[in-house]
Design a protein around this motif. Sequence first.
Motif, PDB file in Angstrom:
ATOM      1  N   PHE A 150       0.837  -1.198   0.000  1.00 24.00           N
ATOM      2  CA  PHE A 150       0.000   0.000   0.000  1.00 24.00           C
ATOM      3  C   PHE A 150       0.875   1.253   0.000  1.00 24.00           C
ATOM      4  O   PHE A 150       1.954   1.267   0.593  1.00 24.00           O
ATOM      5  N   LYS A 151       0.376   2.295  -0.662  1.00 26.83           N
ATOM      6  CA  LYS A 151       1.058   3.585  -0.648  1.00 26.83           C
ATOM      7  C   LYS A 151       0.232   4.546   0.202  1.00 26.83           C
ATOM      8  O   LYS A 151      -0.775   5.106  -0.259  1.00 26.83           O
ATOM      9  N   PRO A 152       0.611   4.759   1.459  1.00 21.16           N
ATOM     10  CA  PRO A 152      -0.190   5.606   2.343  1.00 21.16           C
ATOM     11  C   PRO A 152      -0.098   7.077   1.949  1.00 21.16           C
ATOM     12  O   PRO A 152       0.840   7.499   1.267  1.00 21.16           O
ATOM     13  N   ASP A 153      -1.063   7.862   2.424  1.00 22.74           N
ATOM     14  CA  ASP A 153      -1.033   9.290   2.159  1.00 22.74           C
ATOM     15  C   ASP A 153      -0.077   9.985   3.131  1.00 22.74           C
ATOM     16  O   ASP A 153       0.648   9.335   3.884  1.00 22.74           O
ATOM     17  N   ALA A 154      -0.083  11.306   3.137  1.00 23.30           N
ATOM     18  CA  ALA A 154       0.855  12.068   3.958  1.00 23.30           C
ATOM     19  C   ALA A 154       0.669  11.817   5.450  1.00 23.30           C
ATOM     20  O   ALA A 154       1.594  12.019   6.242  1.00 23.30           O
ATOM     21  N   ASN A 155      -0.523  11.351   5.827  1.00 23.84           N
ATOM     22  CA  ASN A 155      -0.811  11.066   7.230  1.00 23.84           C
ATOM     23  C   ASN A 155      -0.608   9.592   7.585  1.00 23.84           C
ATOM     24  O   ASN A 155      -0.949   9.169   8.687  1.00 23.84           O
ATOM     25  N   GLY A 156      -0.069   8.818   6.625  1.00 24.92           N
ATOM     26  CA  GLY A 156       0.179   7.404   6.876  1.00 24.92           C
ATOM     27  C   GLY A 156      -1.048   6.527   6.772  1.00 24.92           C
ATOM     28  O   GLY A 156      -1.034   5.376   7.230  1.00 24.92           O
ATOM     29  N   ILE A 157      -2.112   7.041   6.154  1.00 23.37           N
ATOM     30  CA  ILE A 157      -3.369   6.293   6.022  1.00 23.37           C
ATOM     31  C   ILE A 157      -3.454   5.656   4.633  1.00 23.37           C
ATOM     32  O   ILE A 157      -3.115   6.297   3.632  1.00 23.37           O
ATOM     33  N   LYS A 158      -3.902   4.422   4.571  1.00 22.79           N
ATOM     34  CA  LYS A 158      -4.108   3.758   3.288  1.00 22.79           C
ATOM     35  C   LYS A 158      -5.153   4.551   2.505  1.00 22.79           C
ATOM     36  O   LYS A 158      -6.262   4.760   2.980  1.00 22.79           O
ATOM     37  N   GLU A 159      -4.773   4.961   1.296  1.00 24.16           N
ATOM     38  CA  GLU A 159      -5.609   5.892   0.531  1.00 24.16           C
ATOM     39  C   GLU A 159      -6.535   5.151  -0.440  1.00 24.16           C
ATOM     40  O   GLU A 159      -6.100   4.585  -1.428  1.00 24.16           O
ATOM     41  N   MET A 160      -7.825   5.183  -0.142  1.00 21.46           N
ATOM     42  CA  MET A 160      -8.822   4.510  -0.982  1.00 21.46           C
ATOM     43  C   MET A 160      -9.366   5.462  -2.036  1.00 21.46           C
ATOM     44  O   MET A 160      -9.637   6.627  -1.750  1.00 21.46           O
ATOM     45  N   LEU A 161      -9.524   4.963  -3.264  1.00 23.89           N
ATOM     46  CA  LEU A 161     -10.138   5.751  -4.326  1.00 23.89           C
ATOM     47  C   LEU A 161     -11.646   5.722  -4.144  1.00 23.89           C
ATOM     48  O   LEU A 161     -12.241   4.655  -3.948  1.00 23.89           O
ATOM     49  N   LYS A 162     -12.298   6.862  -4.222  1.00 26.75           N
ATOM     50  CA  LYS A 162     -13.736   6.939  -4.023  1.00 26.75           C
ATOM     51  C   LYS A 162     -14.489   6.475  -5.263  1.00 26.75           C
ATOM     52  O   LYS A 162     -14.164   6.865  -6.381  1.00 26.75           O
ATOM     53  N   ASP A 163     -15.483   5.625  -5.033  1.00 26.17           N
ATOM     54  CA  ASP A 163     -16.393   5.174  -6.096  1.00 26.17           C
ATOM     55  C   ASP A 163     -15.654   4.578  -7.292  1.00 26.17           C
ATOM     56  O   ASP A 163     -16.054   4.764  -8.445  1.00 26.17           O
ATOM     57  N   ALA A 164     -14.564   3.842  -7.024  1.00 24.70           N
ATOM     58  CA  ALA A 164     -13.772   3.272  -8.122  1.00 24.70           C
ATOM     59  C   ALA A 164     -13.903   1.760  -8.231  1.00 24.70           C
ATOM     60  O   ALA A 164     -13.380   1.170  -9.167  1.00 24.70           O
ATOM     61  N   GLY A 165     -14.576   1.123  -7.293  1.00 24.87           N
ATOM     62  CA  GLY A 165     -14.715  -0.324  -7.342  1.00 24.87           C
ATOM     63  C   GLY A 165     -15.625  -0.786  -8.471  1.00 24.87           C
ATOM     64  O   GLY A 165     -16.395   0.003  -9.033  1.00 24.87           O
ATOM     65  N   TYR A 166     -15.553  -2.067  -8.791  1.00 26.70           N
ATOM     66  CA  TYR A 166     -16.413  -2.628  -9.839  1.00 26.70           C
ATOM     67  C   TYR A 166     -17.830  -2.877  -9.338  1.00 26.70           C
ATOM     68  O   TYR A 166     -18.769  -2.988 -10.112  1.00 26.70           O
ATOM     69  N   GLY A 167     -17.975  -3.010  -8.006  1.00 24.95           N
ATOM     70  CA  GLY A 167     -19.276  -3.291  -7.414  1.00 24.95           C
ATOM     71  C   GLY A 167     -19.325  -2.801  -5.986  1.00 24.95           C
ATOM     72  O   GLY A 167     -18.510  -1.972  -5.571  1.00 24.95           O
ATOM     73  N   SER A 168     -20.251  -3.350  -5.221  1.00 25.59           N
ATOM     74  CA  SER A 168     -20.445  -2.895  -3.836  1.00 25.59           C
ATOM     75  C   SER A 168     -19.503  -3.568  -2.851  1.00 25.59           C
ATOM     76  O   SER A 168     -19.440  -3.165  -1.687  1.00 25.59           O
ATOM     77  N   ARG A 169     -18.754  -4.574  -3.296  1.00 24.60           N
ATOM     78  CA  ARG A 169     -17.945  -5.340  -2.362  1.00 24.60           C
ATOM     79  C   ARG A 169     -16.445  -5.268  -2.657  1.00 24.60           C
ATOM     80  O   ARG A 169     -15.667  -6.067  -2.153  1.00 24.60           O
ATOM     81  N   ASP A 170     -16.040  -4.317  -3.480  1.00 19.42           N
ATOM     82  CA  ASP A 170     -14.608  -4.186  -3.760  1.00 19.42           C
ATOM     83  C   ASP A 170     -14.211  -2.710  -3.814  1.00 19.42           C
ATOM     84  O   ASP A 170     -15.040  -1.841  -4.076  1.00 19.42           O
ATOM     85  N   ASP A 171     -12.934  -2.460  -3.558  1.00 19.15           N
ATOM     86  CA  ASP A 171     -12.408  -1.099  -3.547  1.00 19.15           C
ATOM     87  C   ASP A 171     -10.964  -1.095  -4.038  1.00 19.15           C
ATOM     88  O   ASP A 171     -10.283  -2.136  -4.034  1.00 19.15           O
ATOM     89  N   PHE A 172     -10.513   0.085  -4.450  1.00 16.87           N
ATOM     90  CA  PHE A 172      -9.129   0.273  -4.884  1.00 16.87           C
ATOM     91  C   PHE A 172      -8.412   1.213  -3.923  1.00 16.87           C
ATOM     92  O   PHE A 172      -8.987   2.191  -3.444  1.00 16.87           O
ATOM     93  N   TYR A 173      -7.149   0.896  -3.663  1.00 13.07           N
ATOM     94  CA  TYR A 173      -6.294   1.719  -2.817  1.00 13.07           C
ATOM     95  C   TYR A 173      -4.998   2.007  -3.566  1.00 13.07           C
ATOM     96  O   TYR A 173      -4.524   1.181  -4.359  1.00 13.07           O
ATOM     97  N   LYS A 174      -4.400   3.159  -3.294  1.00 17.55           N
ATOM     98  CA  LYS A 174      -3.120   3.511  -3.898  1.00 17.55           C
ATOM     99  C   LYS A 174      -2.059   2.497  -3.473  1.00 17.55           C
ATOM    100  O   LYS A 174      -2.029   2.052  -2.333  1.00 17.55           O
ATOM    101  N   ALA A 175      -1.178   2.146  -4.425  1.00 14.09           N
ATOM    102  CA  ALA A 175      -0.175   1.120  -4.154  1.00 14.09           C
ATOM    103  C   ALA A 175       1.219   1.599  -4.525  1.00 14.09           C
ATOM    104  O   ALA A 175       1.396   2.573  -5.270  1.00 14.09           O
ATOM    105  N   ASN A 176       2.206   0.904  -4.000  1.00 10.42           N
ATOM    106  CA  ASN A 176       3.605   1.153  -4.340  1.00 10.42           C
ATOM    107  C   ASN A 176       4.000   0.322  -5.561  1.00 10.42           C
ATOM    108  O   ASN A 176       3.420  -0.731  -5.826  1.00 10.42           O
ATOM    109  N   GLY A 177       5.029   0.782  -6.278  1.00 14.84           N
ATOM    110  CA  GLY A 177       5.573   0.005  -7.384  1.00 14.84           C
ATOM    111  C   GLY A 177       5.008   0.391  -8.729  1.00 14.84           C
ATOM    112  O   GLY A 177       3.993   1.105  -8.829  1.00 14.84           O
TER     113      GLY A 177
END
Length: 215
Positions: A150-177
């Motif tokens: 995971f690539k955390p934000d400036a506050n060290g929090i895992k950063e989730m993309l809003k409304d980017a999942g394919y459905g109601s049960r998945d989500d995307f977060y910023k990553a390293n690499g």
Amino acid sequence: MKLFRKLLRFLFYVLLIPVVYLVVSLVLTAITVPREAKDQPADQVIYLKTNGVHLDIVLPRAAMTADLSKDLKRTDADAYMSFGWGDENFYINTPTWGDLTFANAFRALFLESTTLMHLTRYRNKQEDWVEVRLSVEELEKINTYLVNSFKPDANGIKEMLKDAGYGSRDDFYKANGSYSCIKTCNTWVNTAFKESGLKACLWTPFDFGLMGKYD
């Protein structure tokens, strides 16, 4: 004639590159890296799952460390969570194989790009998941590998993309690499296993490589 021969030679090398890549990939996929700590009891369980192309690591809720669970969206009913890694543009703009374009594929394989963690929540174990038994120490290493992806934000929090999942049960977060033809979604999973001391392929861009080690 010289121009024609040069064109043929160019086409030959263009076609040779994917053939060599495929052959080398299959050879390295077939070579097994054995489990390091064979004397440790394998009394913990995680899973591998695939959509036919893309591998994910699935952890039961009880197998996730506090560091991994922190900041992740989930409910009390979510008993399992799968973790995948991949190219951001490819993930967002290619939700199905019908959406695949040459431009997206080329960009993912050959250009430096940002990446995402794809998390899916499950209430029940799925029948097509492949069980992987491991020790407490190996499980801790898997957790650490996932946290570091995971690539955390400036506050060290895992950063989730809003409304980017394919459905109601998945989500995307910023990553390293950065994704490439050398570091794919499946090599990411295979590397997780290698770095955790688990049985793995020497290297593989395929989903069936690692799955085949545990079937």
